[in-house]
Design an enzyme around this catalytic site. Structure first.
Site, short mmCIF file in Angstrom:
data_model
loop_
_atom_site.label_atom_id
_atom_site.label_comp_id
_atom_site.label_asym_id
_atom_site.label_seq_id
_atom_site.Cartn_x
_atom_site.Cartn_y
_atom_site.Cartn_z
CD1 TRP B 322 -3.01 1.43 0.89
CD2 TRP B 322 -1.43 2.41 2.13
NE1 TRP B 322 -3.48 2.67 1.25
CE2 TRP B 322 -2.54 3.28 2.02
CE3 TRP B 322 -0.32 2.81 2.87
CZ2 TRP B 322 -2.55 4.55 2.62
CZ3 TRP B 322 -0.34 4.07 3.46
CH2 TRP B 322 -1.44 4.92 3.33
CG HIS B 323 3.38 2.26 3.32
ND1 HIS B 323 2.71 1.27 3.98
CD2 HIS B 323 3.38 3.34 4.15
CE1 HIS B 323 2.36 1.72 5.18
NE2 HIS B 323 2.74 2.96 5.31
N GLY B 324 3.80 1.76 -1.28
CA GLY B 324 4.44 2.13 -2.53
C GLY B 324 4.72 0.95 -3.42
CG PHE B 476 3.09 6.46 0.93
CD1 PHE B 476 3.39 6.82 2.22
CD2 PHE B 476 4.10 6.01 0.11
CE1 PHE B 476 4.70 6.72 2.70
CE2 PHE B 476 5.41 5.90 0.57
CZ PHE B 476 5.69 6.27 1.87
#
Lengths: 380, 476
Positions: B322-324, B476
């Site tokens: 999800w963060h990247g 993000f």
């Protein structure tokens, strides 16, 4: 339902209001403290911290009647090209103190903004060192960022007139910074103060030793390749008429006029430049520049020492195109000392109201102590 | 439009002035326009995406609620989730998967030239897509009724204080506040102002200054000195905390000024002593979202130990993703998942260890556990911050085999600067922990607060970074 808190403003934010008042009081005490400015000056470096060094110097100038004061103003050319210790040692014999107020990137814009601060200190002589490039260069983003150190709101109409509102809008951050700096010296010099605090704490915790730097930052001569590369890149157009040129001319005239009207002897000196410097721009720039300064010298009544009046400087005496090295600095300082000590052969020296050191009758027998001169060495 | 800019200050003053002058219905409409203006300041083209996501989930929410048939409910839920994840997947992960697909085939000797797209990542996409998905999922679970007020729902999706970097609000918390008239009281206004001030301080004084310590280390190539890497990890740990928690504080403060209660997103995460505790304190809105919409649907801890460990690992892996779109984030997620699993495995053993006797011994034991776990978190941050896996590997290796001496001007300067920019945070953090109150400073006496504010003013003026640096979580 409409929000109703405006009408019930019973609780005053005491902590917030107290904190603002406390901040204003403590800041006022701090900026009035000589120790604070001494501290900042001690842990400052030339170039990066020219603004705060200038502030310190101006604050410590004493207006003693029996003392004559000479201000050396201009850009880093002034900061680098004079040996202030030598000058004060020699001039001190004639009851005169010189202050080096050269600051990085200074142009007639900065001088105009500083004018009132300079005149407030009632100098006897102001020596302004500049060259063609001072009037024929761009006033770029860095210049706007540095402006806060010298800012005077009187400059705004000139910005509006010559740069236009679009440029002023694009530089709104720098302008707001400058306006805020007018209210808070701490804010104005925050970068320098921050660096000083860090340097001081690191020194006292033995992380990094601090030794007060020399007043000059340029130490090694540039190699020959540097000059050739710069000339090639410039393609004869490094300096030329810019939107800023007319403004700088107008502001210079206003500056010079005001200085002379206030009874201060103004001496404008063409800063020595490397023999190859002329290859950076067209000859017509020099012609226009010389002609402008000469005309103004005649009209306003200040002394103009053109390049032809200076001793000849060779390539070996320069760090780069506009800054002298140690050898060149000694020569230029000696030249200036001779001019100020009455050894000038120029006829227009004696025609000025406050000839200063050249008048033997005014020469005081009391000696200015050397420490007084060296307290305000080449910083600023 | 960053929170730490004059532009935003002017924007908020105007919005707030209008907000106070308008009645409830028009307040919401004004907030919607303001939120779209706010988002457009990044890139107006991506307004289209938010509007699509808004319309999709508004319609799906109504359809799910209105459907009698479970299959139809599931169908519209699928549309909502698939639609949102497609938007997210395309903009965030397309190039990543294309590049890795190409690499994978290359390993098998197949040369493929995938079409890489010049995709600009829309700011906040990970946040608002998750926020809107939670709406439809909660309706499906019958925990929430949908709203028929499209414009108010649009405000919920695009509410500018928390649009671009969270907290990821739940509809059942934020939507009722939007639908009902709000009361702006003086105490809420003051609390909001305090949160905004403290959030800005965390960002401008702490995070942005620590970035100047961290960035050169991670911008350089190997070889690395372990001591330098370690100090930069300490600095990064506080940088990312202050950057993100600072943003959350500002978001909560802005909301409070308007009468909204936005959820707390950070609760002294570095006082955690184990990974479970950490994830109940760090980015709470994301961790609870993952728990409620991923971990529990997968089975949570209810289907035996092996399934629990699998669910934890998968949840954290997707949390990392999800963060990247990068292997460093995936590895970070796997690492966090591993910590959780190992903690679960060791929990029975750890319970058998007798507690130290005496208050001092207990405090020392607690402090040691906090410090130990903080270092485990810092290792995770190494992967999170590293530009590439190669860099992460070399840095990790330097910590183990090339530590070097801590003497030397550069290292001591780094240490000194890290302490200089975090000391006040430590003082406030300890006070918050001791009093178990995140607003402890706000609730102290006026005299103490005045002195605190003056210290902050001086630190901000002298050391505050004024360049309007972007928040880390915007990427993000």
């Amino acid at each position: 339902m409409k929000s109703s808190f405006i009408s019930s403003f019973r609780r005053v934010p005491a902590a917030f209001i107290s904190s603002i008042l406390l901040f204003i009081v403590t800041e006022s005490i701090l900026v009035r403290s000589e120790a604070f400015w001494c501290f900042c000056r001690h842990y400052s470096k030339p170039a990066d911290d020219d603004g705060i060094r200038l502030e310190y110097t101006l604050r410590t100038i004493s207006n003693k009647e029996e003392q004559r004061t000479v201000f050396l103003i201009g850009s880093s050319q002034v900061r680098e090209d004079f040996d202030l210790e030598y000058l004060n040692r020699e001039l001190g014999k004639e009851n005169t103190t010189a202050y080096n107020l050269g600051v990085y990137g200074a142009t007639p814009i900065e001088m105009f903004m500083l004018k009132d601060d300079l005149l407030e200190k009632r100098p006897d002589i102001i020596i302004y060192v500049a060259f063609a490039g001072t009037f024929y260069d761009d006033y770029n983003d860095n210049d706007f960022r540095r402006m806060k150190y010298y800012f005077n709101p009187a400059i705004l109409p000139y910005f509006s007139k010559y740069f236009g509102t679009r440029v002023m809008f694009s530089q709104r951050g720098a302008l707001i910074d400058s306006l805020l700096g007018g209210f808070s010296p701490l804010y104005k010099y925050r970068d320098s103060i921050g660096r000083s605090i860090l340097a001081a704490v690191q020194h006292h915790t033995r992380i990094k030793n601090w030794t007060e730097p020399r007043p000059y930052i340029y130490e090694e001569n540039k190699p020959e390749r540097y000059f050739l590369d710069e000339i090639r890149k410039a393609n004869g157009k490094r300096f030329g008429p810019r939107p800023y040129t007319e403004m700088s001319r107008e502001l210079f005239v206003l500056f010079a006029d005001d200085v002379v009207s206030n009874g201060v002897k103004l001496i404008y000196i063409d800063g020595p430049t490397h023999p190859l410097c002329k290859k950076l721009y067209g000859r017509e720039i020099d012609t226009a520049y010389n002609s402008f300064i000469s005309d103004q010298a005649d009209k306003i009544g200040f002394v103009y020492l053109a390049e032809s009046d200076l001793p000849r400087f060779t390539e070996e005496e320069f760090i780069d195109f506009t800054h002298l090295n140690e050898k060149g600095r000694v020569k230029f300082s000696q030249f200036l000392k001779e001019q100020l000590s009455g050894k000038s052969t120029r006829s227009d020296w004696s025609s000025l109201p406050s000839v200063g050191m050249a008048d033997a009758d005014d020469r005081s027998t009391s000696q200015v102590s050397e420490t007084e001169g060296s307290d305000v060495d080449g910083g600023g | 439009m960053l929170f730490n800019t004059l532009q935003f200050a002017v924007f908020f003053i105007i919005v707030y002035g209008l907000y106070l002058a308008l009645k409830h219905k028009w307040q919401n409409r004004m907030l919607l326009v303001a939120s779209y203006v706010f988002y457009s300041s990044w890139d107006w083209r991506f307004l289209f995406l938010i509007i699509v996501s808004t319309v999709l989930d508004y319609v799906c929410g109504l359809k799910i609620h209105g459907a009698k048939d479970v299959r139809k409910k599931k169908l519209f839920l699928f549309f909502s989730v698939f639609g949102n994840l497609s938007i997210l997947g395309f903009f965030k992960y397309f190039n990543f998967f294309a590049a890795n697909f190409q690499r994978l085939l290359g390993d098998f000797g197949l040369t493929v030239q995938p079409h890489f797209l010049h995709i600009i990542l829309p700011v906040g996409i990970s946040f608002y897509t998750f926020q809107t998905m939670s709406y439809t999922i909660d309706i499906y679970r019958e925990k929430l009724s949908p709203t028929r007020k499209f414009l108010d729902f649009a405000v919920f999706v695009a509410f500018f204080p928390q649009l671009v970097a969270g907290p990821i609000e739940r509809a059942k918390n934020l939507l009722p506040q939007i639908l009902s008239p709000r009361k702006v009281t003086l105490s809420k206004f003051y609390e909001g102002c305090y949160l905004i001030f403290w959030g800005l301080f965390m960002k401008v004084y702490i995070a942005d200054n620590l970035a100047r310590i961290v960035d050169p280390v991670f911008a350089a190539g190997p070889p690395y000195k372990g001591a330098v890497v370690l100090i930069s990890l300490y600095a990064f740990a506080f940088q990312i905390f202050c950057d993100f928690a600072g943003y959350s504080n500002i978001a909560r403060g802005l909301g409070k000024c308007m009468g909204f209660d936005i959820m707390v997103n950070f609760n002294l995460p570095y006082f955690a002593t184990n990974p479970r505790d950490f994830w109940q304190r760090w980015h709470i809105s994301l961790s609870t979202w993952l728990r409620d919409y991923l971990y529990i649907p997968l089975g949570g801890s209810k289907r035996g130990r092996a399934n629990t460990y699998r669910n934890l690992a998968m949840t954290m892996l997707l949390g990392g993703l999800w963060h990247g779109a990068g292997w460093t984030f995936i590895v970070w997620g796997v690492y966090q998942g591993t910590l959780l699993v190992v903690h679960r495995l060791l929990a029975p053993l750890l319970k058998r260890i007798p507690s130290p006797r005496g208050i001092l011994a207990q405090k020392v034991s607690f402090a040691l556990r906090v410090v130990f776990f903080f270092h485990l978190v810092c290792i995770g941050w190494l992967f999170f911050r590293a530009e590439t896996m190669t860099q992460a590997y070399y840095m990790l290796r330097s910590l183990l085999t090339g530590f070097g001496s801590i003497h030397g001007t550069a290292i001591q300067t780094m240490m000194f600067n890290t302490v200089l920019f975090t000391w006040l945070l430590m003082v406030v953090g300890f006070a918050q922990f001791w009093k178990k109150d995140l607003m402890v400073v706000y609730r102290t006496s006026a005299a103490t607060r005045a002195v605190f504010y003056v210290i902050c003013y001086y630190l901000l003026i002298v050391f505050g970074v004024s360049g309007g640096e972007e928040f880390i979580y915007f990427q993000f």
